[in-house]
Design a protein around this motif. Structure first.
Motif, mmCIF file in Angstrom:
data_model
loop_
_atom_site.group_PDB
_atom_site.id
_atom_site.type_symbol
_atom_site.label_atom_id
_atom_site.label_comp_id
_atom_site.label_asym_id
_atom_site.label_seq_id
_atom_site.Cartn_x
_atom_site.Cartn_y
_atom_site.Cartn_z
ATOM 1 N N LYS B 2 44.939 -62.878 -4.662
ATOM 2 C CA LYS B 2 43.529 -62.741 -4.265
ATOM 3 C C LYS B 2 43.354 -63.144 -2.798
ATOM 4 O O LYS B 2 43.761 -64.243 -2.409
ATOM 5 C CB LYS B 2 42.657 -63.642 -5.147
ATOM 6 C CG LYS B 2 42.177 -62.941 -6.419
ATOM 7 C CD LYS B 2 41.585 -63.937 -7.359
ATOM 8 C CE LYS B 2 40.096 -64.033 -7.224
ATOM 9 N NZ LYS B 2 39.535 -64.953 -8.243
ATOM 10 N N ILE B 29 39.528 -59.581 -2.472
ATOM 11 C CA ILE B 29 40.295 -58.433 -2.971
ATOM 12 C C ILE B 29 41.517 -58.902 -3.753
ATOM 13 O O ILE B 29 42.220 -59.816 -3.322
ATOM 14 C CB ILE B 29 40.769 -57.550 -1.794
ATOM 15 C CG1 ILE B 29 39.551 -57.061 -1.009
ATOM 16 C CG2 ILE B 29 41.586 -56.366 -2.287
ATOM 17 C CD1 ILE B 29 39.896 -56.294 0.221
ATOM 18 N N ASP B 30 41.718 -58.249 -4.898
ATOM 19 C CA ASP B 30 42.951 -58.482 -5.644
ATOM 20 C C ASP B 30 43.942 -57.424 -5.150
ATOM 21 O O ASP B 30 43.745 -56.227 -5.365
ATOM 22 C CB ASP B 30 42.676 -58.325 -7.157
ATOM 23 C CG ASP B 30 43.875 -58.730 -7.989
ATOM 24 O OD1 ASP B 30 45.013 -58.507 -7.510
ATOM 25 O OD2 ASP B 30 43.684 -59.252 -9.098
ATOM 26 N N THR B 31 44.996 -57.848 -4.471
ATOM 27 C CA THR B 31 45.907 -56.867 -3.834
ATOM 28 C C THR B 31 46.724 -56.075 -4.855
ATOM 29 O O THR B 31 47.316 -55.061 -4.509
ATOM 30 C CB THR B 31 46.872 -57.568 -2.859
ATOM 31 O OG1 THR B 31 47.486 -58.655 -3.534
ATOM 32 C CG2 THR B 31 46.153 -58.047 -1.632
ATOM 33 N N GLU B 32 46.788 -56.544 -6.092
ATOM 34 C CA GLU B 32 47.548 -55.788 -7.097
ATOM 35 C C GLU B 32 46.716 -54.627 -7.651
ATOM 36 O O GLU B 32 47.216 -53.512 -7.817
ATOM 37 C CB GLU B 32 47.975 -56.713 -8.234
ATOM 38 C CG GLU B 32 49.158 -57.592 -7.817
ATOM 39 C CD GLU B 32 49.359 -58.758 -8.734
ATOM 40 O OE1 GLU B 32 48.959 -58.700 -9.903
ATOM 41 O OE2 GLU B 32 49.929 -59.767 -8.240
ATOM 42 N N MET B 34 43.602 -53.796 -6.310
ATOM 43 C CA MET B 34 42.701 -53.379 -5.223
ATOM 44 C C MET B 34 41.213 -53.460 -5.626
ATOM 45 O O MET B 34 40.351 -52.872 -4.982
ATOM 46 C CB MET B 34 43.032 -51.964 -4.729
ATOM 47 C CG MET B 34 44.286 -51.915 -3.869
ATOM 48 S SD MET B 34 44.308 -53.111 -2.536
ATOM 49 C CE MET B 34 43.218 -52.351 -1.365
ATOM 50 N N ILE B 97 43.695 -54.888 5.270
ATOM 51 C CA ILE B 97 44.403 -54.892 3.988
ATOM 52 C C ILE B 97 45.675 -54.033 4.085
ATOM 53 O O ILE B 97 46.752 -54.419 3.627
ATOM 54 C CB ILE B 97 43.486 -54.348 2.862
ATOM 55 C CG1 ILE B 97 42.383 -55.357 2.556
ATOM 56 C CG2 ILE B 97 44.264 -54.041 1.584
ATOM 57 C CD1 ILE B 97 42.869 -56.639 1.918
ATOM 58 N N TYR B 100 48.215 -55.803 6.053
ATOM 59 C CA TYR B 100 48.744 -56.919 5.263
ATOM 60 C C TYR B 100 49.795 -56.407 4.268
ATOM 61 O O TYR B 100 50.876 -56.972 4.121
ATOM 62 C CB TYR B 100 47.599 -57.628 4.521
ATOM 63 C CG TYR B 100 48.079 -58.724 3.597
ATOM 64 C CD1 TYR B 100 48.407 -59.975 4.092
ATOM 65 C CD2 TYR B 100 48.233 -58.483 2.234
ATOM 66 C CE1 TYR B 100 48.897 -60.968 3.256
ATOM 67 C CE2 TYR B 100 48.703 -59.456 1.390
ATOM 68 C CZ TYR B 100 49.031 -60.703 1.893
ATOM 69 O OH TYR B 100 49.501 -61.671 1.070
ATOM 70 N N GLN B 101 49.447 -55.292 3.603
ATOM 71 C CA GLN B 101 50.376 -54.760 2.602
ATOM 72 C C GLN B 101 51.644 -54.172 3.238
ATOM 73 O O GLN B 101 52.699 -54.157 2.620
ATOM 74 C CB GLN B 101 49.668 -53.719 1.742
ATOM 75 C CG GLN B 101 48.657 -54.403 0.807
ATOM 76 C CD GLN B 101 48.046 -53.450 -0.187
ATOM 77 O OE1 GLN B 101 47.714 -52.327 0.172
ATOM 78 N NE2 GLN B 101 47.879 -53.900 -1.421
#
Lengths: 174, 257
Positions: B2, B29-32, B34, B97, B100-101
């Motif tokens: 998160k 945001i939950d990066t898993e 989205m 984002i 970051y990813q």
């Protein structure tokens, strides 16, 4: 001590406003020294006596405040609140209320936010009620009223806030 | 994972707000998955103590904060809750984002909470305590000065004219006077102590002290604005009644000891 406006500098105008009250009373003393010097000296003696009485408790108050400021931050309070109506939640809300300081106005935005998010009215009332129990100020109360009185009053006051909280929760529905 | 990002708007095209503490919105945001959540109305509006966004980040248990700048105090709190902080972030939330990813940012080192009392912490605690004492000092000084005048000009006969010695009436009057005035509890102890010296009964003085801290007619509009009129009236009304009840109980128990 837990004050939500911890890092705010005090505006000069507000400082001046705060000192207006003692300055006005000092003004009265000034007039008194001219018109009735004997009365003014009597009043001055009373002030000295009261100041001596509160000096030691005040030192204790300061030490307790430093300890609280060392180990507690505003975020401890925000974490303790919002635990819901369970025994742990009530106890943490009470602790948050007891340890919170600063003018109540500074806490209203936080309470409003909690209220909006569905925080129960009963716990808000418990928090507000427990703000009246201030362990770090108790040395002053003890110096005036003694241990037994202070202890009984503090315990009954805390119990009273629970009763207020329960009643508010019952009477004020969302 | 998160991630909380400070932003000036409420979608992924909004730009990253430079100052985390005074940001108007947070996007979490939950990066898993989205999935993202907007936290609006942080109440800062570019001003304030700047701790609201920090409190929200901790409350929502985020793993990382991406922002332009975060104050040292905010950084300290985030660090104490094991939240990683990456500053110097610019662009829109969507771009940030993506970067970051893609691993374009260097991960900050995991912070270790430091519970030791450092010299800086002690100085800070002393400074804050000093400020707090300084804030309440003018009123306390004014009260002490007023009591000096009170003791010289107000005779015991005058006081006994109001507080007649009738326990019920004295308790009621004490609660009324306490409700009218508000302020730091310490002032009520000093005034209460002096009232005792003037021969006012403990019932009245106790009710005065309790109502001083529990009931606030002056701050009633502010309380109502924050929590609604019904809440403010019910809470203050109950506290008024309870201040009389607790005063009676306290003195009653004390007389048995």
């Amino acid at each position: 001590m837990i004050n939500p406006r911890l890092s705010n500098a005090i505006p000069k105008r507000r400082i001046l406003q705060k000192w207006l009250f003692p300055a006005s009373v000092l003004g009265i003393y000034g007039i008194l020294f001219i018109e009735m010097p004997d009365k003014a000296f009597q009043a001055f003696e009373c002030i000295c006596k009261i100041s001596v009485n509160v000096l030691f408790p005040f030192c204790l108050v300061f030490i307790l405040m430093v300890f609280l400021n060392l180990f507690l931050t505003p975020l401890h309070i925000t974490k303790w609140l919002d635990k819901g109506v369970c025994i742990r939640g009530v106890l943490l809300t009470m602790t948050a209320g007891i340890l919170s300081t600063g003018p109540i106005y500074a806490w209203y935005p936080l309470l409003k936010n909690l209220h909006k998010r569905g925080f129960p009215n009963s716990l808000i009332a418990v928090f507000l009620g427990n703000r009246s129990v201030k362990p770090f100020l108790l040395p002053v109360m003890i110096s005036y009223f003694g241990w037994a009185y202070t202890l009984i009053l503090a315990v009954l006051n805390v119990l009273g806030t629970l009763l207020t909280g329960y009643s508010v929760g019952f009477l004020v529905k969302k | 994972m998160k991630i909380a990002i400070s932003t000036d708007g409420h979608d992924l095209n909004s730009r990253v707000e430079h100052r985390f503490g005074t940001s108007r919105y947070l996007i979490i945001i939950d990066t898993e998955t989205m999935a993202f959540e907007i936290v609006p109305d942080l109440g800062a509006n570019g001003q304030g103590s700047g701790m609201q966004a920090v409190a929200v980040a901790i409350d929502r248990k985020v793993d990382m904060v991406l922002t332009g700048y975060c104050s040292p105090m905010g950084e300290e709190y985030l660090s104490a809750h094991n939240i990683k902080l990456l500053t110097g972030v610019e662009g829109t939330v969507g771009e940030v984002i993506a970067r970051y990813q893609n691993g374009d940012y260097d991960y900050p080192r995991p912070s270790v909470p430091d519970d030791r009392i450092s010299r800086d912490k002690l100085i800070h605690a002393l400074k804050v305590s000093g400020e707090q004492i300084f804030k309440i000092m003018p009123i306390i000084l004014g009260v002490i000065l007023l009591i000096g005048l009170f003791q010289v000009f107000v005779t015991e006969e005058w006081v006994s004219f109001i507080f007649t010695g009738n326990r019920a009436l004295d308790t009621f009057l004490g609660a009324c006077f306490g409700s009218l005035i508000a302020g730091n509890p310490i002032n009520s102890y000093i005034i209460g102590g002096e009232l005792l010296d003037f021969g006012v009964g403990l019932f009245g003085v106790t009710a005065f002290i309790l109502a001083w801290v529990n009931v606030g007619l002056i701050q009633l509009p502010a309380e109502a604005a924050a929590l609604c009129w019904r809440f403010a009236l019910v809470r203050n009304g109950l506290s008024f009644v309870l201040s009389m009840l607790i005063a009676t109980l306290t003195v009653g128990i004390l007389s048995f000891i």
